[in-house]
Design a protein around this motif. Sequence first.
Motif, mmCIF file in Angstrom:
data_model
loop_
_atom_site.group_PDB
_atom_site.id
_atom_site.type_symbol
_atom_site.label_atom_id
_atom_site.label_comp_id
_atom_site.label_asym_id
_atom_site.label_seq_id
_atom_site.Cartn_x
_atom_site.Cartn_y
_atom_site.Cartn_z
ATOM 1 N N ASP A 183 5.165 14.541 59.908
ATOM 2 C CA ASP A 183 6.408 13.881 60.307
ATOM 3 C C ASP A 183 6.391 12.369 60.146
ATOM 4 O O ASP A 183 7.418 11.745 59.934
ATOM 5 C CB ASP A 183 6.638 14.222 61.789
ATOM 6 C CG ASP A 183 8.050 14.669 62.033
ATOM 7 O OD1 ASP A 183 8.534 14.466 63.152
ATOM 8 O OD2 ASP A 183 8.664 15.208 61.088
ATOM 9 N N SER A 184 5.199 11.774 60.300
ATOM 10 C CA SER A 184 5.095 10.309 60.234
ATOM 11 C C SER A 184 5.019 9.812 58.794
ATOM 12 O O SER A 184 4.995 8.605 58.555
ATOM 13 C CB SER A 184 3.851 9.845 60.998
ATOM 14 O OG SER A 184 2.695 10.367 60.357
ATOM 15 N N ARG A 185 4.951 10.721 57.850
ATOM 16 C CA ARG A 185 4.862 10.333 56.425
ATOM 17 C C ARG A 185 6.175 10.734 55.769
ATOM 18 O O ARG A 185 6.422 11.927 55.546
ATOM 19 C CB ARG A 185 3.648 11.007 55.781
ATOM 20 C CG ARG A 185 2.313 10.484 56.346
ATOM 21 C CD ARG A 185 1.104 11.265 55.847
ATOM 22 N NE ARG A 185 -0.149 10.566 56.112
ATOM 23 C CZ ARG A 185 -0.873 10.691 57.221
ATOM 24 N NH1 ARG A 185 -0.488 11.517 58.191
ATOM 25 N NH2 ARG A 185 -2.000 10.005 57.385
ATOM 26 N N HIS A 187 7.766 10.898 52.844
ATOM 27 C CA HIS A 187 7.975 11.771 51.693
ATOM 28 C C HIS A 187 7.454 13.172 51.964
ATOM 29 O O HIS A 187 8.047 14.160 51.535
ATOM 30 C CB HIS A 187 7.338 11.169 50.426
ATOM 31 C CG HIS A 187 7.978 9.871 50.050
ATOM 32 N ND1 HIS A 187 7.469 8.638 50.413
ATOM 33 C CD2 HIS A 187 9.122 9.618 49.370
ATOM 34 C CE1 HIS A 187 8.263 7.682 49.964
ATOM 35 N NE2 HIS A 187 9.277 8.244 49.336
ATOM 36 N N LEU A 188 6.361 13.268 52.714
ATOM 37 C CA LEU A 188 5.854 14.577 53.133
ATOM 38 C C LEU A 188 6.886 15.269 54.008
ATOM 39 O O LEU A 188 7.165 16.457 53.864
ATOM 40 C CB LEU A 188 4.544 14.419 53.922
ATOM 41 C CG LEU A 188 3.253 14.644 53.140
ATOM 42 C CD1 LEU A 188 2.049 14.216 53.962
ATOM 43 C CD2 LEU A 188 3.095 16.111 52.750
ATOM 44 N N LYS A 189 7.454 14.481 54.926
ATOM 45 C CA LYS A 189 8.462 15.025 55.839
ATOM 46 C C LYS A 189 9.669 15.542 55.048
ATOM 47 O O LYS A 189 10.133 16.663 55.284
ATOM 48 C CB LYS A 189 8.887 13.923 56.822
ATOM 49 C CG LYS A 189 9.955 14.313 57.831
ATOM 50 C CD LYS A 189 10.336 13.084 58.663
ATOM 51 C CE LYS A 189 11.720 13.197 59.252
ATOM 52 N NZ LYS A 189 11.683 13.526 60.699
ATOM 53 N N ALA A 190 10.148 14.748 54.098
ATOM 54 C CA ALA A 190 11.332 15.144 53.309
ATOM 55 C C ALA A 190 11.032 16.393 52.475
ATOM 56 O O ALA A 190 11.856 17.304 52.361
ATOM 57 C CB ALA A 190 11.764 13.997 52.403
ATOM 58 N N TRP A 191 9.846 16.429 51.895
ATOM 59 C CA TRP A 191 9.438 17.592 51.081
ATOM 60 C C TRP A 191 9.376 18.839 51.950
ATOM 61 O O TRP A 191 9.927 19.880 51.587
ATOM 62 C CB TRP A 191 8.092 17.285 50.443
ATOM 63 C CG TRP A 191 7.343 18.412 49.818
ATOM 64 C CD1 TRP A 191 7.595 19.048 48.633
ATOM 65 C CD2 TRP A 191 6.137 19.020 50.322
ATOM 66 N NE1 TRP A 191 6.645 20.007 48.377
ATOM 67 C CE2 TRP A 191 5.731 20.013 49.401
ATOM 68 C CE3 TRP A 191 5.350 18.818 51.469
ATOM 69 C CZ2 TRP A 191 4.591 20.807 49.582
ATOM 70 C CZ3 TRP A 191 4.214 19.601 51.658
ATOM 71 C CH2 TRP A 191 3.843 20.587 50.709
ATOM 72 N N TRP A 192 8.794 18.724 53.148
ATOM 73 C CA TRP A 192 8.691 19.871 54.050
ATOM 74 C C TRP A 192 10.088 20.338 54.469
ATOM 75 O O TRP A 192 10.365 21.545 54.491
ATOM 76 C CB TRP A 192 7.828 19.564 55.271
ATOM 77 C CG TRP A 192 7.884 20.681 56.278
ATOM 78 C CD1 TRP A 192 8.437 20.645 57.524
ATOM 79 C CD2 TRP A 192 7.416 22.022 56.088
ATOM 80 N NE1 TRP A 192 8.349 21.881 58.133
ATOM 81 C CE2 TRP A 192 7.730 22.745 57.278
ATOM 82 C CE3 TRP A 192 6.772 22.691 55.045
ATOM 83 C CZ2 TRP A 192 7.402 24.094 57.442
ATOM 84 C CZ3 TRP A 192 6.459 24.045 55.211
ATOM 85 C CH2 TRP A 192 6.774 24.723 56.393
ATOM 86 N N GLU A 193 10.973 19.387 54.784
ATOM 87 C CA GLU A 193 12.330 19.762 55.197
ATOM 88 C C GLU A 193 13.038 20.515 54.074
ATOM 89 O O GLU A 193 13.721 21.505 54.316
ATOM 90 C CB GLU A 193 13.120 18.530 55.651
ATOM 91 C CG GLU A 193 12.735 18.149 57.078
ATOM 92 C CD GLU A 193 13.261 16.798 57.553
ATOM 93 O OE1 GLU A 193 14.022 16.136 56.807
ATOM 94 O OE2 GLU A 193 12.893 16.412 58.682
#
Lengths: 210, 220
Positions: A183-185, A187-193
């Motif tokens: 969640d704090s990263r 692009h990782l967060k956007a990719w996961w979403e």
Amino acid sequence: MAIKLHGQPWSNNTVRAMAVLNEKGLDYELCPVDLRAGGHKKPEFLALNAFGQIPVFQDGDGSVFESRAITRYVATRYKETGTDLLSASSAALETWLQVEGSQFNPPMFRIIFELGIKPLIGMSTNMSVVENESDKIGTVLDVYEAHLAKNKYLAGDEFTLADLNHMPEIYILSKSAKFDLIDSRPHLKAWWEDISARPAWEKTAVSLPF
Amino acid sequence: MASVTVYGTPLSPAVSRVLACLFEKDVDFKLAPVDMAKGQHKSPDFLKLQPFGQVPAFQDELTTVFESRAICKYICNNYPEKGNQTLMGGRDGDLLAQTSVDQWLEAEGQSFNPPSSALVFQLAFAPMFGFKQDPAAIEQNEAKLANVLDVYDRRLGESKFLAGDDFTLADLAHLPNGHILVSKNEDLFMSRKNVGRWWEEISARPAWKKVVEMQNAPQG
């Protein structure tokens, strides 16, 4: 013969296989293996997987163990059905499939096994393992963050098996107190979403005990 | 001439895995050293090739690949007409044969590699680099590896090689750690009849012998 998947819905490795079957829109029977009763050590099971581990996949053509071999098999055998999960250059696909298995999964599994799986199977969480592994996994996740800043999906422009293979562990993490690792990263967060909003994933997630 | 470059030292098990595959496939290559002692693997230039700062990295005229098992698969997929034709299992389009290779390659990566790499570190690299050995780690990992090798021994009693009748990437992947472990504690492999037979056969392959020669040559 219909598709059978031997495993348990609380097992991240079993979920990996469930995810690919749902992406392909394939019907299958989940055959529970009673690990507490030693079902995985019985001769009939060892005949399918001599390592005595879940999951095992069976269809009319044969049986496969190791979740990543299963997902690869399903993605290839059923390439023309549902989403093509292999739509990327071989270099990028092979690299990121392997990165998941070698770099991401070892520390991530240790975290989610403690936080997500142990409580479901009557074992107690070891928080010092969680903290140690959370510290170590930061450098790996930073590489992912930089990569996803330049790439929509891990192997390029399309969702592939490389993304899918990460989903069980991240999902289990998302139900835990350590989801800030993702969640704090941004692009990782956007990719996961993005990838967890896929209808096939939602179908998998609702059947899980997490 | 050689449009393939492998970055790293042949003494690294992961690098030697790739070199074994290149020799099996008769694909010419150039080896570019990476000075880990001087931190070259963490330099910005190297991180462009391998963002985790590890060896090996692989480059050909088309692209860059990293992770040794991914590099091996890439070599097999992209140089199909060269050298050994059965490393990925069977002939064209035999999906079950390819899947058997994938399955045993995963077993190597997930079950054999962790305890064998821990033992390789303890038995070979720790003394070499002046780290203290950890007897508990040695004992735990030997026990884990023994369980894995018991499964292998049953499998290799029914099958000539791990994935089937042919030598494949699944067997090749074991050569680097196997080679070091057998040199430190031959009993682990050789006390198991079928594992011993398999080990002798795969380690005698000319491609592997070329890798060992590179490892034994003065590193410069």
